[in-house]
Design an enzyme around this catalytic site. Structure first.
Site, short mmCIF file in Angstrom:
data_model
loop_
_atom_site.label_atom_id
_atom_site.label_comp_id
_atom_site.label_asym_id
_atom_site.label_seq_id
_atom_site.Cartn_x
_atom_site.Cartn_y
_atom_site.Cartn_z
N GLU A 1 0.88 -1.16 0.00
CA GLU A 1 0.00 0.00 0.00
C GLU A 1 0.92 1.21 0.00
O GLU A 1 1.55 1.51 1.01
CB GLU A 1 -0.89 -0.06 1.25
CG GLU A 1 -2.16 0.72 1.09
CD GLU A 1 -2.02 2.13 1.57
OE1 GLU A 1 -1.62 3.00 0.76
OE2 GLU A 1 -2.30 2.36 2.75
N CYS B 1 -2.28 8.71 2.92
CA CYS B 1 -2.16 8.34 1.50
C CYS B 1 -3.43 8.67 0.72
O CYS B 1 -3.40 8.76 -0.49
CB CYS B 1 -1.80 6.87 1.37
SG CYS B 1 -2.94 5.82 2.29
P1 NAD Z 1 9.41 4.33 3.34
O1 NAD Z 1 8.85 3.50 2.23
O2 NAD Z 1 10.83 4.70 3.26
O3 NAD Z 1 9.21 3.57 4.73
C1 NAD Z 1 8.05 2.78 5.04
C2 NAD Z 1 8.52 1.53 5.77
O4 NAD Z 1 9.25 0.71 4.84
C3 NAD Z 1 9.49 1.83 6.92
O5 NAD Z 1 9.26 0.91 7.97
C4 NAD Z 1 10.85 1.58 6.29
O6 NAD Z 1 11.83 1.24 7.22
C5 NAD Z 1 10.54 0.41 5.37
N1 NAD Z 1 11.45 0.24 4.23
C6 NAD Z 1 11.88 1.20 3.39
N2 NAD Z 1 12.70 0.66 2.46
C7 NAD Z 1 12.75 -0.67 2.71
C8 NAD Z 1 13.43 -1.77 2.09
N3 NAD Z 1 14.21 -1.61 1.03
N4 NAD Z 1 13.28 -2.99 2.63
C9 NAD Z 1 12.49 -3.19 3.71
N5 NAD Z 1 11.83 -2.19 4.35
C10 NAD Z 1 11.95 -0.94 3.83
O7 NAD Z 1 8.51 5.57 3.46
P2 NAD Z 1 8.60 6.74 4.56
O8 NAD Z 1 9.99 7.20 4.74
O9 NAD Z 1 7.88 6.27 5.76
O10 NAD Z 1 7.77 7.87 3.82
C11 NAD Z 1 8.21 8.38 2.57
C12 NAD Z 1 7.04 8.75 1.74
O11 NAD Z 1 6.16 7.62 1.58
C13 NAD Z 1 6.15 9.82 2.34
O12 NAD Z 1 6.63 11.08 2.09
C14 NAD Z 1 4.85 9.53 1.65
O13 NAD Z 1 4.87 10.11 0.39
C15 NAD Z 1 4.83 8.04 1.50
N6 NAD Z 1 4.07 7.38 2.57
C16 NAD Z 1 2.92 6.79 2.25
C17 NAD Z 1 2.17 6.19 3.23
C18 NAD Z 1 0.90 5.52 2.92
O14 NAD Z 1 0.02 5.47 3.78
N7 NAD Z 1 0.74 4.96 1.75
C19 NAD Z 1 2.59 6.19 4.55
C20 NAD Z 1 3.80 6.81 4.86
C21 NAD Z 1 4.52 7.39 3.84
#
Ligand code: NAD
Length: 498
Positions: free
Chosen positions: A261, A295
């Site tokens: 998601e 989101c």
């Molecule tokens: P992110 O994707 O970096 O992190 C989300 C989760 O994924 C975190 O727990 C992170 O540690 C993990 N993660 C990241 N890369 C990974 C990998 N290669 N392998 C395993 N786990 C990994 O996103 P963020 O830093 O939380 O937010 C960045 C952007 O994402 C925001 O600015 C927003 O645009 C979007 N976002 C969307 C939602 C949503 O509800 N869809 C929620 C938060 C953020």
């Protein structure tokens, strides 16, 4: 109130010190640099949490494999009883968990209490699945019974974002456990404390040791080790499109399913026959929810040119009436952004839009006042005269920035709204049945709200198209992600030796 320290108490869910939760025990093993947890409202350091090493990931997964075998043998009713206890304890500890959510994520305390109610709803829905049809009996040869039934996947990895650290924990843990899986949660680096507290709550509710663990750490080390572990059978993740792509590439090596998601760029469409007052109120509510960090937020408002002036006037007055305030103030409706990194990103997007020709009608950065000097405060912001060519029309803002653009024909609107690489949510405001139904057919988004704002419901299906993800959460379709199917042919006629 000294909110920062009051979340760590000897009897509280967090205990005196933060750490991973493995087999119900708090662990502080460090496998890398500790991660600071910062209060977004003040910039103060609230805690440091350890990063899990590959060895700790392996330990948690190995325990989960054993615990899951025993859990899957329990009946649906028995599993539902444990989930019911979690639901009850969530109610009893709602304010305590909400306090942790507000301290580490920054949302107003009242909204955080609402988030815990949302978490309970995910458990309530999962509990209802104890009565679901779990398979099919298919007509076949005589003396043979052919069944296709649902069975759990095994060990699930849940990778969480920071915007709803409690509700999204529940959104993934509730169905995974009800379906008979073990689950290992990797919370966001920004908001690990809520998951720790919730894991302790689940332990108290009777979740067996090893069935649910929480491992803290960065995505690309701890998260990646979890995804790559040979005994993890499925990954559910909410977060960025970049992170989702990386996780999917790693899952592809093991050929395991993923449910992603990811980000969104929801168009908020106001047709000329809409109830303008309602549309203006909802456009602001759908933009400012959780300081714009949802989101499904209104990411770009399309208003028909004939009603632009009246609509913008109302939107501006609603936006101007919202004042950011301390998340623990009684009247707070708008808190800070989660992290300095997010503040800088939102600010640079607003500045770029203005450089590209947008009009800054309100806000634009840090609100005035001593109370906003530290922390990641961003004023409610209105950008008008936004055009198709501007970056802000395409890229996800994730902040309290309402951008308004105009359209003149239905076909032009649909082409422009669908041009985004994302496909999660869209909003349609119109009192014309034909327009509404046609837009429902034509918009390439997985979740569409008509004449109303969100949030989504636990019995719906929260599913992003295109760069917004794959699979989805909630309802029966979300629940199915945590299951696989087993086919059996049972011979019982004389020709089989009976
Ligand atoms: P992110 O994707 O970096 O992190 C989300 C989760 O994924 C975190 O727990 C992170 O540690 C993990 N993660 C990241 N890369 C990974 C990998 N290669 N392998 C395993 N786990 C990994 O996103 P963020 O830093 O939380 O937010 C960045 C952007 O994402 C925001 O600015 C927003 O645009 C979007 N976002 C969307 C939602 C949503 O509800 N869809 C929620 C938060 C953020």
């Amino acid at each position: 109130m000294d909110v920062n320290r009051s979340i760590f108490t000897a009897q509280g869910l967090l205990g005196p010190e933060p750490g991973h939760v493995i087999a119900g025990i708090r662990r502080t093993d460090h496998g890398g640099d500790p991660l600071p947890v910062i209060d977004p409202a003040t910039g103060a350091r609230v805690a440091e949490v350890p990063s899990a090493s590959d060895a700790l990931v392996d330990e948690a997964v190995t325990l989960a494999v054993t615990a899951q075998r025993a859990w899957a043998r329990r009946s649906h009713t028995e599993r539902a009883k444990v989930l019911r206890s979690i639901h009850t304890l969530l109610g009893e500890h709602a304010e305590e968990i909400a306090r942790i959510v507000s301290v580490e994520q920054g949302k107003p305390f009242g909204d955080a209490v609402g988030e815990i109610g949302g978490a309970q709803n995910f458990f309530e829905y999962a509990i209802s699945q104890q009565y679901r049809d779990i398979g099919e009996v298919i007509a076949t040869e005589s003396g043979e019974q052919l069944t296709v039934r649902e069975v759990p996947i095994g060990v699930v990895a849940a990778i969480l974002p920071w915007n709803f650290p409690a509700a999204i924990f529940a959104r993934k843990v509730a169905p995974a456990l009800m379906a008979g899986n073990a689950i290992i949660v990797k919370p966001s680096e920004f908001t690990p404390l809520s998951a720790m507290a919730l894991a302790e709550l689940c332990r108290r509710a009777g979740v067996p040791d090893g069935l649910l663990s929480v491992l803290c750490g960065p995505g690309r080390s701890t998260g990646s080790a979890l995804v790559r572990h040979p005994d993890v059978g499925m990954v559910t993740m909410t977060g960025s499109t970049r992170g989702g792509r990386e996780i999917m590439a790693q899952a592809a090596q093991k050929l395991i399913p993923v449910s992603l998601e990811l980000g969104g760029k929801a168009p908020f469409i106001v047709f000329p026959d809409a109830d303008i007052d309602r549309a203006a109120k909802d456009a602001v509510a759908a933009r400012l929810w959780n300081a714009g960090q949802v989101c499904t937020c209104n990411e770009i408002t399309y208003v028909h040119q004939d009603i632009r002036e009246e609509f913008v006037e109302r939107v501006q007055s609603h936006l101007a009436a919202v004042e950011p305030s301390d998340p623990f103030a009684a009247s707070s409706t708008l808190g800070p952004l989660v992290a300095e990194r997010e503040w800088t990103k939102v600010k640079s997007m607003v500045d770029a839009a203005v450089e590209q020709g947008a009009t800054l009608a309100l806000g634009g950065g840090r609100p005035e006042g001593e109370q906003f000097a530290a922390g990641n405060w961003f004023a409610p912001t209105l950008l008008t005269d936004v055009t198709e060519q501007m970056d802000i029309t395409r890229n996800e803002v994730f902040g309290p920035v309402l951008a308004v653009t105009t359209f003149s024909t239905y076909d032009e609107l649909i082409t422009r709204a669908n041009a985004t690489p994302y496909g999660l949510s869209a909003y349609v405001y119109s009192n014309n049945l034909h327009t509404v139904m046609q837009a429902l057919d034509d918009l390439d988004f997985g979740e569409i709200y008509v004449n109303k704002a969100g949030p989504e419901r636990p019995q719906g299906f929260h599913t992003g198209w295109k760069a917004s993800g794959l699979g989805g959460d909630d309802g029966t379709h979300g629940y199915e992600r945590y299951l696989r199917r087993k086919t059996s042919y049972v011979g019982y006629g004389p020709s089989y030796g009976g």
